[in-house]
Design a protein around this motif. Structure first.
Motif, PDB file in Angstrom:
ATOM      1  N   LEU A  21       0.826  -1.215   0.000  1.00 56.94           N
ATOM      2  CA  LEU A  21       0.000   0.000   0.000  1.00 56.94           C
ATOM      3  C   LEU A  21       0.855   1.258   0.000  1.00 56.94           C
ATOM      4  O   LEU A  21       0.498   2.244  -0.643  1.00 56.94           O
ATOM      5  CB  LEU A  21      -0.936  -0.004   1.214  1.00 56.94           C
ATOM      6  CG  LEU A  21      -2.215  -0.791   1.051  1.00 56.94           C
ATOM      7  CD1 LEU A  21      -3.002  -0.804   2.358  1.00 56.94           C
ATOM      8  CD2 LEU A  21      -3.065  -0.222  -0.054  1.00 56.94           C
ATOM      9  N   GLU A  22       1.965   1.244   0.720  1.00 57.84           N
ATOM     10  CA  GLU A  22       2.846   2.416   0.720  1.00 57.84           C
ATOM     11  C   GLU A  22       3.409   2.672  -0.670  1.00 57.84           C
ATOM     12  O   GLU A  22       3.470   3.814  -1.119  1.00 57.84           O
ATOM     13  CB  GLU A  22       3.970   2.227   1.740  1.00 57.84           C
ATOM     14  CG  GLU A  22       3.507   2.369   3.178  1.00 57.84           C
ATOM     15  CD  GLU A  22       4.591   2.041   4.189  1.00 57.84           C
ATOM     16  OE1 GLU A  22       5.627   1.444   3.799  1.00 57.84           O
ATOM     17  OE2 GLU A  22       4.395   2.377   5.364  1.00 57.84           O
ATOM     18  N   LYS A  23       3.806   1.612  -1.371  1.00 60.25           N
ATOM     19  CA  LYS A  23       4.303   1.768  -2.736  1.00 60.25           C
ATOM     20  C   LYS A  23       3.191   2.255  -3.664  1.00 60.25           C
ATOM     21  O   LYS A  23       3.414   3.097  -4.530  1.00 60.25           O
ATOM     22  CB  LYS A  23       4.861   0.440  -3.249  1.00 60.25           C
ATOM     23  CG  LYS A  23       6.170   0.050  -2.622  1.00 60.25           C
ATOM     24  CD  LYS A  23       6.670  -1.268  -3.163  1.00 60.25           C
ATOM     25  CE  LYS A  23       7.956  -1.696  -2.490  1.00 60.25           C
ATOM     26  NZ  LYS A  23       8.425  -3.004  -2.972  1.00 60.25           N
ATOM     27  N   SER A  24       1.993   1.720  -3.468  1.00 53.84           N
ATOM     28  CA  SER A  24       0.854   2.123  -4.292  1.00 53.84           C
ATOM     29  C   SER A  24       0.518   3.593  -4.074  1.00 53.84           C
ATOM     30  O   SER A  24       0.238   4.328  -5.028  1.00 53.84           O
ATOM     31  CB  SER A  24      -0.352   1.240  -3.961  1.00 53.84           C
ATOM     32  OG  SER A  24      -1.482   1.661  -4.650  1.00 53.84           O
ATOM     33  N   LEU A  25       0.551   4.016  -2.813  1.00 54.23           N
ATOM     34  CA  LEU A  25       0.268   5.417  -2.494  1.00 54.23           C
ATOM     35  C   LEU A  25       1.325   6.338  -3.096  1.00 54.23           C
ATOM     36  O   LEU A  25       0.988   7.378  -3.680  1.00 54.23           O
ATOM     37  CB  LEU A  25       0.200   5.600  -0.976  1.00 54.23           C
ATOM     38  CG  LEU A  25      -0.151   6.984  -0.470  1.00 54.23           C
ATOM     39  CD1 LEU A  25      -1.543   7.396  -0.933  1.00 54.23           C
ATOM     40  CD2 LEU A  25      -0.077   7.031   1.048  1.00 54.23           C
TER      41      LEU A  25
END
Length: 101
Positions: A21-25
């Motif tokens: 999720l951090e990479k996606s954000l």
């Protein structure tokens, strides 16, 4: 012993989801330039319509403004959705760690 193994697997799974999720954000936020570029082009088209006295310049400008606002709103909503999911995973991670201790 089995519950400890399950908890460690849950922690690993939660960490993987958090990192994803951090990479996606971050990737989502890096695409902000597309929204800015679209709005800039729309503004330039609206100005050109008024400069060349296009008969439906007001309608074109309103439609382009609507497109820009829609893109920005959708981008912010998706950004907020990813942030909330990331926040929920972090809270769940804290609960699991607290439960283990």
């Amino acid at each position: 012993m089995n519950s400890t193994l399950n908890n460690s697997e849950d922690i690993k799974r939660e960490e993987g989801q958090k990192q994803l999720l951090e990479k996606s954000l971050q990737a989502h936020r890096n695409k902000k330039w597309i929204i800015n570029f679209t709005c800039t082009i729309s503004f330039l088209l609206a100005v050109l319509c008024f400069c060349f006295q296009v008969s439906d310049a007001i309608i074109i400008a309103i439609i382009l403004l609507f497109i820009c606002v829609t893109f920005q709103t959708a981008h912010k909503m998706l950004d907020r959705k990813i942030e909330l999911r990331l926040k929920r995973i972090k809270q769940d991670h804290r609960k699991i760690i607290f439960k283990i201790k």
